[in-house]
Design an enzyme around this catalytic site. Sequence first.
Site, PDB file in Angstrom:
ATOM      1  N   GLY A 129     -17.149  19.371  41.433  1.00  0.00           N
ATOM      2  CA  GLY A 129     -18.061  20.060  42.260  1.00  0.00           C
ATOM      3  C   GLY A 129     -19.497  20.338  41.779  1.00  0.00           C
ATOM      4  O   GLY A 129     -19.486  19.604  40.538  1.00  0.00           O
ATOM      5  N   HIS A 176     -24.310  16.710  42.001  1.00  0.00           N
ATOM      6  CA  HIS A 176     -25.569  16.177  41.655  1.00  0.00           C
ATOM      7  C   HIS A 176     -25.835  14.902  42.117  1.00  0.00           C
ATOM      8  O   HIS A 176     -25.021  14.174  42.567  1.00  0.00           O
ATOM      9  CB  HIS A 176     -26.290  16.230  40.107  1.00  0.00           C
ATOM     10  CG  HIS A 176     -25.034  15.697  39.162  1.00  0.00           C
ATOM     11  ND1 HIS A 176     -24.749  14.553  39.019  1.00  0.00           N
ATOM     12  CD2 HIS A 176     -24.381  16.321  38.245  1.00  0.00           C
ATOM     13  CE1 HIS A 176     -23.821  14.296  38.189  1.00  0.00           C
ATOM     14  NE2 HIS A 176     -23.598  15.499  37.662  1.00  0.00           N
ATOM     15  N   GLY A 199     -25.883  12.130  40.411  1.00  0.00           N
ATOM     16  CA  GLY A 199     -24.964  11.068  39.784  1.00  0.00           C
ATOM     17  C   GLY A 199     -23.620  11.141  40.819  1.00  0.00           C
ATOM     18  O   GLY A 199     -23.374  10.004  41.245  1.00  0.00           O
ATOM     19  N   HIS A 200     -23.064  12.334  41.339  1.00  0.00           N
ATOM     20  CA  HIS A 200     -22.124  12.284  42.290  1.00  0.00           C
ATOM     21  C   HIS A 200     -22.390  11.533  43.340  1.00  0.00           C
ATOM     22  O   HIS A 200     -21.700  10.933  43.916  1.00  0.00           O
ATOM     23  CB  HIS A 200     -21.674  13.708  42.444  1.00  0.00           C
ATOM     24  CG  HIS A 200     -21.050  14.548  41.335  1.00  0.00           C
ATOM     25  ND1 HIS A 200     -21.737  15.382  40.658  1.00  0.00           N
ATOM     26  CD2 HIS A 200     -19.992  14.345  40.680  1.00  0.00           C
ATOM     27  CE1 HIS A 200     -21.143  15.959  39.772  1.00  0.00           C
ATOM     28  NE2 HIS A 200     -20.018  15.429  39.667  1.00  0.00           N
ATOM     29  N   ASP A 210     -18.943   9.398  31.923  1.00  0.00           N
ATOM     30  CA  ASP A 210     -17.968   9.601  31.199  1.00  0.00           C
ATOM     31  C   ASP A 210     -17.081   8.252  31.125  1.00  0.00           C
ATOM     32  O   ASP A 210     -16.139   8.075  31.446  1.00  0.00           O
ATOM     33  CB  ASP A 210     -17.065  10.709  31.944  1.00  0.00           C
ATOM     34  CG  ASP A 210     -17.768  11.950  32.243  1.00  0.00           C
ATOM     35  OD1 ASP A 210     -17.997  12.515  31.301  1.00  0.00           O
ATOM     36  OD2 ASP A 210     -18.115  12.107  33.243  1.00  0.00           O
ATOM     37  N   GLN A 217     -13.509   8.224  29.887  1.00  0.00           N
ATOM     38  CA  GLN A 217     -12.601   8.836  30.810  1.00  0.00           C
ATOM     39  C   GLN A 217     -12.349   7.547  31.887  1.00  0.00           C
ATOM     40  O   GLN A 217     -11.271   7.380  32.198  1.00  0.00           O
ATOM     41  CB  GLN A 217     -13.233   9.865  31.766  1.00  0.00           C
ATOM     42  CG  GLN A 217     -12.714  10.257  33.080  1.00  0.00           C
ATOM     43  CD  GLN A 217     -13.124  11.502  33.562  1.00  0.00           C
ATOM     44  OE1 GLN A 217     -12.687  12.516  33.443  1.00  0.00           O
ATOM     45  NE2 GLN A 217     -14.283  11.254  34.707  1.00  0.00           N
ATOM     46  N   VAL A 252     -26.309   7.939  35.834  1.00  0.00           N
ATOM     47  CA  VAL A 252     -27.355   8.098  36.624  1.00  0.00           C
ATOM     48  C   VAL A 252     -28.237   9.035  35.619  1.00  0.00           C
ATOM     49  O   VAL A 252     -27.671  10.343  35.064  1.00  0.00           O
ATOM     50  CB  VAL A 252     -27.379   8.707  37.834  1.00  0.00           C
ATOM     51  CG1 VAL A 252     -28.562   9.130  38.481  1.00  0.00           C
ATOM     52  CG2 VAL A 252     -26.462   7.777  38.680  1.00  0.00           C
ATOM     53  N   ARG A 278     -23.309  20.102  33.496  1.00  0.00           N
ATOM     54  CA  ARG A 278     -23.594  21.214  32.594  1.00  0.00           C
ATOM     55  C   ARG A 278     -24.807  21.279  32.075  1.00  0.00           C
ATOM     56  O   ARG A 278     -25.094  22.460  31.368  1.00  0.00           O
ATOM     57  CB  ARG A 278     -22.464  20.808  31.053  1.00  0.00           C
ATOM     58  CG  ARG A 278     -20.942  20.988  31.393  1.00  0.00           C
ATOM     59  CD  ARG A 278     -20.143  20.902  30.120  1.00  0.00           C
ATOM     60  NE  ARG A 278     -18.849  21.432  30.546  1.00  0.00           N
ATOM     61  CZ  ARG A 278     -17.543  20.702  30.800  1.00  0.00           C
ATOM     62  NH1 ARG A 278     -17.870  19.347  30.893  1.00  0.00           N
ATOM     63  NH2 ARG A 278     -16.565  21.268  31.063  1.00  0.00           N
TER      64      ARG A 278
HETATM   65  O1  PAF Z   1     -14.943  13.533  35.660  1.00  0.00           O
HETATM   66  C1  PAF Z   1     -14.535  14.833  36.223  1.00  0.00           C
HETATM   67  O2  PAF Z   1     -15.387  15.412  37.096  1.00  0.00           O
HETATM   68  C2  PAF Z   1     -13.394  15.199  36.106  1.00  0.00           C
HETATM   69  O3  PAF Z   1     -12.890  14.913  35.039  1.00  0.00           O
HETATM   70  C3  PAF Z   1     -12.456  14.659  37.255  1.00  0.00           C
HETATM   71  C4  PAF Z   1     -12.384  13.327  36.975  1.00  0.00           C
HETATM   72  C5  PAF Z   1     -12.885  15.073  38.629  1.00  0.00           C
HETATM   73  C6  PAF Z   1     -10.937  15.191  36.849  1.00  0.00           C
HETATM   74  O4  PAF Z   1     -10.943  16.421  37.137  1.00  0.00           O
END
Ligand code: PAF
Length: 280
Positions: A31, A34, A36-37, A150, A153, A176, A187
């Site tokens: 949530g 921004h 990027g999402h 990330d 990740q 982005v 953050r």
């Molecule tokens: O990148 C994130 O926002 C989180 O690590 C994710 C992949 C949604 C898992 O909680």
Amino acid sequence: MKIFQSGAELQKYALELKRSGRTIGFVPTMGFLHDGHMSLIDIARKKADVVIVSIFVNPTQFAPNEDFDRYPRDFDGDVAKCAAHGADVIYAPEAAEMYRPDASTWVEETVLSKPLCGISRPTFYRGVTTVVAKLFLLAQPDFAVFGLKDAQQCFVIQRMVRDMNFPVEIIPAPLVRDADGLALSSRNRYLSADERSRALSIHRSLLAAKARIAADRRTIAAAVEEAKVAITAAGGRVDYVEVLDCDTLQTPTDASRRVILAAAAFFGTTRLIDNEIFNL
Ligand code: PAF
């Protein structure tokens, strides 16, 4: 746009979609969305019939001393942004819905999750892989989009999908940045104006190091050191600056082609990460 809070209801809906032959694109988020999402949602929108976005601040990926309680939240704003970018479904569970009080099962990747952020955040990736595995089972995606801000990740999730045979294609999406070069992150909102302008040193020093290393791979150690000095001089507290092979997340060998130059640093109390991925 549909909004689900119940995992069982989402899973039932997703399985019906699959039975009717529709493809599902999935964007997991915490949530406070921004641009990027939004770029991840746009990619999913182009590829899939139905786009599901999850919004869940996942407690298991925060250590007790981290920012779970103050992590920024704006559910109404997030819903509006998802709708504007054509998402079809939002899954926004409560923590109690996601994790039973006596939950005792983890999904853990044990190699790629260890270096870089895995050193200062040793339980972080276990929380991420566990929640992403659960989200995949609930949302039943054909594709899932993860941002390369990330990057570690993204690599960890790709390995989990490979090792656990999840029938999901992971689509890595470009990082982005804001106009001034700062990598977009929820953050960033913790930063004061002064910290934010000092934090630009991360991207600048990564670009300088990348140029040096790309021209001559023998300069890796010196370029990394220079980047650390530059970030420290700007008032940052460096967690790491490292160059690793993208496939192994180990020190590059003579055979390494694609590498990640990754950095994490604190400005004030805010820990920021950034990276450049390039060929040697
Ligand atoms: O990148 C994130 O926002 C989180 O690590 C994710 C992949 C949604 C898992 O909680």
